[in-house]
Motif scaffolding. Structure first.
Motif, PDB file in Angstrom:
ATOM      1  N   LEU A   1       1.102  -1.104   0.045  1.00 16.21           N
ATOM      2  CA  LEU A   1       0.003  -0.077   0.126  1.00 16.21           C
ATOM      3  C   LEU A   1       0.746   1.448  -0.177  1.00 16.21           C
ATOM      4  O   LEU A   1       2.067   1.248   0.729  1.00 16.21           O
ATOM      5  CB  LEU A   1      -0.786  -0.056   1.325  1.00 16.21           C
TER       6      LEU A   1
ATOM      7  N   VAL B   1      -2.243   5.801   2.993  1.00 13.82           N
ATOM      8  CA  VAL B   1      -3.612   4.818   2.332  1.00 13.82           C
ATOM      9  C   VAL B   1      -3.804   3.894   3.744  1.00 13.82           C
ATOM     10  O   VAL B   1      -2.781   3.109   4.127  1.00 13.82           O
ATOM     11  CB  VAL B   1      -3.230   3.794   1.313  1.00 13.82           C
ATOM     12  N   LEU B   2      -4.792   4.050   4.219  1.00 12.53           N
ATOM     13  CA  LEU B   2      -5.175   3.527   5.487  1.00 12.53           C
ATOM     14  C   LEU B   2      -5.303   1.978   5.415  1.00 12.53           C
ATOM     15  O   LEU B   2      -5.767   1.608   4.247  1.00 12.53           O
ATOM     16  CB  LEU B   2      -6.545   3.883   5.897  1.00 12.53           C
TER      17      LEU B   2
ATOM     18  N   GLN C   1      -6.416  -3.640   7.969  1.00 16.29           N
ATOM     19  CA  GLN C   1      -5.989  -5.098   8.193  1.00 16.29           C
ATOM     20  C   GLN C   1      -4.470  -4.877   8.869  1.00 16.29           C
ATOM     21  O   GLN C   1      -4.284  -5.766   9.963  1.00 16.29           O
ATOM     22  CB  GLN C   1      -5.750  -5.950   6.948  1.00 16.29           C
TER      23      GLN C   1
ATOM     24  N   LYS D   1       1.207  -7.981  -0.529  1.00 18.40           N
ATOM     25  CA  LYS D   1       0.838  -9.022  -1.237  1.00 18.40           C
ATOM     26  C   LYS D   1       2.185  -9.346  -1.885  1.00 18.40           C
ATOM     27  O   LYS D   1       3.019  -8.603  -2.370  1.00 18.40           O
ATOM     28  CB  LYS D   1      -0.135  -8.812  -2.275  1.00 18.40           C
TER      29      LYS D   1
ATOM     30  N   LYS E   1      -0.814  -3.482 -15.020  1.00 15.23           N
ATOM     31  CA  LYS E   1      -2.643  -3.862 -15.566  1.00 15.23           C
ATOM     32  C   LYS E   1      -2.980  -4.714 -14.575  1.00 15.23           C
ATOM     33  O   LYS E   1      -4.566  -4.567 -14.771  1.00 15.23           O
ATOM     34  CB  LYS E   1      -2.015  -4.630 -16.880  1.00 15.23           C
ATOM     35  N   LEU E   2      -2.439  -5.468 -13.629  1.00 14.12           N
ATOM     36  CA  LEU E   2      -3.440  -6.436 -13.076  1.00 14.12           C
ATOM     37  C   LEU E   2      -2.857  -6.780 -11.466  1.00 14.12           C
ATOM     38  O   LEU E   2      -3.832  -6.486 -10.610  1.00 14.12           O
ATOM     39  CB  LEU E   2      -3.282  -7.745 -13.629  1.00 14.12           C
ATOM     40  N   LEU E   3      -1.803  -7.096 -11.277  1.00 13.30           N
ATOM     41  CA  LEU E   3      -1.147  -7.393  -9.842  1.00 13.30           C
ATOM     42  C   LEU E   3      -1.291  -6.215  -9.027  1.00 13.30           C
ATOM     43  O   LEU E   3      -1.694  -6.393  -7.788  1.00 13.30           O
ATOM     44  CB  LEU E   3       0.277  -7.642  -9.953  1.00 13.30           C
ATOM     45  N   ALA E   4      -1.334  -4.961  -9.447  1.00 16.10           N
ATOM     46  CA  ALA E   4      -1.416  -3.703  -8.651  1.00 16.10           C
ATOM     47  C   ALA E   4      -2.479  -2.928  -8.971  1.00 16.10           C
ATOM     48  O   ALA E   4      -2.562  -2.637 -10.193  1.00 16.10           O
ATOM     49  CB  ALA E   4      -0.069  -3.021  -8.364  1.00 16.10           C
ATOM     50  N   ASN E   5      -3.067  -2.237  -8.009  1.00 13.16           N
ATOM     51  CA  ASN E   5      -4.044  -1.218  -8.200  1.00 13.16           C
ATOM     52  C   ASN E   5      -3.030   0.002  -7.935  1.00 13.16           C
ATOM     53  O   ASN E   5      -2.876   0.553  -6.686  1.00 13.16           O
ATOM     54  CB  ASN E   5      -5.259  -1.148  -7.558  1.00 13.16           C
TER      55      ASN E   5
ATOM     56  N   VAL F   1      -3.718   3.201  -7.745  1.00 16.23           N
ATOM     57  CA  VAL F   1      -4.326   4.142  -7.097  1.00 16.23           C
ATOM     58  C   VAL F   1      -3.791   4.076  -5.682  1.00 16.23           C
ATOM     59  O   VAL F   1      -3.498   5.155  -4.980  1.00 16.23           O
ATOM     60  CB  VAL F   1      -6.151   4.188  -7.314  1.00 16.23           C
ATOM     61  N   ILE F   2      -3.640   2.859  -5.250  1.00 20.81           N
ATOM     62  CA  ILE F   2      -3.487   2.765  -3.880  1.00 20.81           C
ATOM     63  C   ILE F   2      -2.232   1.741  -3.674  1.00 20.81           C
ATOM     64  O   ILE F   2      -1.757   1.867  -2.344  1.00 20.81           O
ATOM     65  CB  ILE F   2      -4.447   2.092  -3.121  1.00 20.81           C
TER      66      ILE F   2
ATOM     67  N   LEU G   1      -7.370 -11.459  -5.552  1.00 20.46           N
ATOM     68  CA  LEU G   1      -6.727 -10.326  -5.844  1.00 20.46           C
ATOM     69  C   LEU G   1      -7.291  -9.133  -5.213  1.00 20.46           C
ATOM     70  O   LEU G   1      -6.586  -8.609  -4.358  1.00 20.46           O
ATOM     71  CB  LEU G   1      -6.444 -10.080  -7.600  1.00 20.46           C
ATOM     72  N   ARG G   2      -8.034  -8.459  -5.870  1.00 18.81           N
ATOM     73  CA  ARG G   2      -8.836  -7.325  -5.505  1.00 18.81           C
ATOM     74  C   ARG G   2     -10.186  -7.657  -5.848  1.00 18.81           C
ATOM     75  O   ARG G   2     -10.364  -8.045  -6.791  1.00 18.81           O
ATOM     76  CB  ARG G   2      -8.091  -5.997  -5.794  1.00 18.81           C
TER      77      ARG G   2
ATOM     78  N   ALA H   1     -11.038  -7.037  -9.787  1.00 16.71           N
ATOM     79  CA  ALA H   1     -10.129  -6.976 -10.385  1.00 16.71           C
ATOM     80  C   ALA H   1      -9.964  -7.799 -11.465  1.00 16.71           C
ATOM     81  O   ALA H   1      -9.691  -7.669 -12.653  1.00 16.71           O
ATOM     82  CB  ALA H   1      -8.763  -7.185  -9.429  1.00 16.71           C
TER      83      ALA H   1
ATOM     84  N   ARG I   1     -11.005  -7.292 -16.166  1.00 15.91           N
ATOM     85  CA  ARG I   1     -10.258  -7.818 -17.333  1.00 15.91           C
ATOM     86  C   ARG I   1     -11.059  -8.746 -18.199  1.00 15.91           C
ATOM     87  O   ARG I   1     -10.483  -9.413 -19.023  1.00 15.91           O
ATOM     88  CB  ARG I   1      -8.918  -8.351 -16.898  1.00 15.91           C
TER      89      ARG I   1
ATOM     90  N   GLU J   1     -12.110  -0.659 -10.974  1.00 14.65           N
ATOM     91  CA  GLU J   1     -10.865  -1.322 -11.474  1.00 14.65           C
ATOM     92  C   GLU J   1     -10.634  -1.372 -12.870  1.00 14.65           C
ATOM     93  O   GLU J   1      -9.499  -1.589 -13.326  1.00 14.65           O
ATOM     94  CB  GLU J   1     -11.263  -3.090 -10.948  1.00 14.65           C
TER      95      GLU J   1
ATOM     96  N   VAL K   1     -10.981   3.771  -6.218  1.00 17.17           N
ATOM     97  CA  VAL K   1     -11.052   2.244  -5.690  1.00 17.17           C
ATOM     98  C   VAL K   1     -11.930   2.011  -4.372  1.00 17.17           C
ATOM     99  O   VAL K   1     -12.051   3.049  -3.632  1.00 17.17           O
ATOM    100  CB  VAL K   1      -9.566   1.862  -5.457  1.00 17.17           C
TER     101      VAL K   1
ATOM    102  N   MET L   1     -12.088   0.082  -1.011  1.00 17.13           N
ATOM    103  CA  MET L   1     -11.011  -0.733  -0.442  1.00 17.13           C
ATOM    104  C   MET L   1     -12.004  -1.422   0.940  1.00 17.13           C
ATOM    105  O   MET L   1     -13.270  -1.083   1.207  1.00 17.13           O
ATOM    106  CB  MET L   1      -9.913   0.404   0.441  1.00 17.13           C
TER     107      MET L   1
ATOM    108  N   LEU M   1     -13.522  -3.342   9.249  1.00 18.73           N
ATOM    109  CA  LEU M   1     -13.150  -4.587   8.743  1.00 18.73           C
ATOM    110  C   LEU M   1     -14.218  -5.617   8.709  1.00 18.73           C
ATOM    111  O   LEU M   1     -14.144  -6.845   8.279  1.00 18.73           O
ATOM    112  CB  LEU M   1     -11.839  -5.156   9.477  1.00 18.73           C
TER     113      LEU M   1
ATOM    114  N   PHE N   1     -12.017   5.224  -1.707  1.00 22.23           N
ATOM    115  CA  PHE N   1     -10.920   6.049  -1.485  1.00 22.23           C
ATOM    116  C   PHE N   1     -10.223   6.413  -3.203  1.00 22.23           C
ATOM    117  O   PHE N   1     -10.366   5.612  -4.188  1.00 22.23           O
ATOM    118  CB  PHE N   1      -9.950   5.319  -0.933  1.00 22.23           C
TER     119      PHE N   1
END
Lengths: 85, 222
Positions: free
Chosen positions: A9, A13-14, A17, A40, A64-68, A70-71, B57-58, B61, B65, B94, B101, B103, B108, B148
């Motif tokens: 993160l 970004v809060l 978890q 991750k 493109k996929l593994l990370a977003n 934005v955050i 993943l998210r 997400a 695709r 996404e 996004v 979150m 929680l 967010f």
């Protein structure tokens, strides 16, 4: 070629978890834990043997996929690069 | 009004959405499986709620695709109305069709209850049947609804009237910045929201206030 990718993160970004984990560590009696951020981790196997090309491909894979983005930030680490560089 | 509902593996509110659309528009909507490459000629495309791909993943997400999303993006670019509810909102973010996004909820916990929604923009194609400032009850059911975006994006959304719905009366269930419950894209033809208006359309649901959202689109495309 194998790659190790960590996604974390961005600062600011809060991470509720991570906060919950931090709280649990406190409950377990671990003192002095000043912060926990959860991320991750990915292991990716690529057919590509050229390190530069692999890195370029992984960069796109992350963005493109593994990370977003934005955050999240990502870091790519190549293992057993054939060139030995 | 012709409409299509996209179905992904793990979608679970598509039947509610299909029912709501048929009930309110009087035209049977088309369900489209995510592996398709093309959409039929419709006035509204809806991404329903659920847990596509088990939230792997998210949230949203993997679904973002899917094959069909290129066709959804094309429709959005052509000015066709696109609505994303809950998981659908997550998928729109996404896919880049909406900024920001969703979150994990700040506390929680999964939330399943009614919230109060305030109409922050009553001029949009999705909210024009409401009055600005109108507050209506609507159910939410999600674990990842904490909207967010960076400060600059939020400022732009607020400045351009693109925050369409806000949680009111202290009912923000997830920690969303500025109590944001729903937003619009720059052109105003794409909207995403976490609450489920399709589950507030009959007295049996506890109210009919959710109808206004669908009736707004109905009027906009007429």
């Amino acid at each position: 070629m194998k790659a190790r990718i960590t996604v974390t993160l961005k600062n600011g970004v809060l991470d509720p978890q991570g906060k919950a984990i931090e709280g649990a560590l406190g409950s377990l009696g671990f003192e002095g834990v000043e912060g926990v951020r959860q991320g991750k981790y990915f292991e990716v196997d690529l057919a590509e043997t050229d390190a530069a090309k692999a890195r370029a491909a992984l960069d796109e894979i992350c963005a493109k996929l593994l990370a977003n983005t934005v955050i999240e930030n990502y870091a790519i680490e190549l293992a057993d690069a054939k060139s030995g560089k | 009004m012709k409409s299509a509902v996209i179905v992904f593996p793990g979608s679970n509110r598509e039947r509610d959405m299909l029912y709501a659309l048929e009930t309110i528009t009087g035209v049977k909507p088309v369900a489209v499986w995510h592996t398709e490459h093309e959409l039929p000629d419709v006035d509204l495309v809806v991404l329903p709620g659920g847990f596509s791909y088990g939230d792997y993943l998210r949230t949203g997400a993997i679904a973002a695709r899917a094959n069909i999303m290129a066709a959804v993006a094309k429709k959005a670019a052509d000015g066709v109305r696109v609505l994303g509810v809950c998981n659908g909102f997550q998928i729109l973010c996404e896919s880049g069709l909406l900024p920001g996004v969703l979150m994990r909820n700040a506390h929680l916990r999964f939330v399943c209850r009614n919230v109060d929604l305030e109409v922050a923009n009553a001029d949009s194609d999705f909210t024009k049947k409401y009055a600005k400032g109108q507050i209506w009850p609507c159910p939410v059911a999600h674990g990842d609804g904490n909207y967010f975006a960076d400060a600059e994006t939020v400022k732009r959304l607020e400045g351009e009237g693109r925050v369409s719905l806000r949680y009111a009366n202290g009912t923000n269930p997830n920690g969303s910045v500025n109590d944001i419950a729903g937003i619009l894209n720059a052109k105003g033809n794409v909207m995403g929201l976490m609450p489920h208006p399709e589950n507030m359309i009959e007295p049996l649901n506890g109210g009919t206030a959710g109808r206004g959202l669908f009736e707004s689109v109905l009027e906009a495309v007429a």
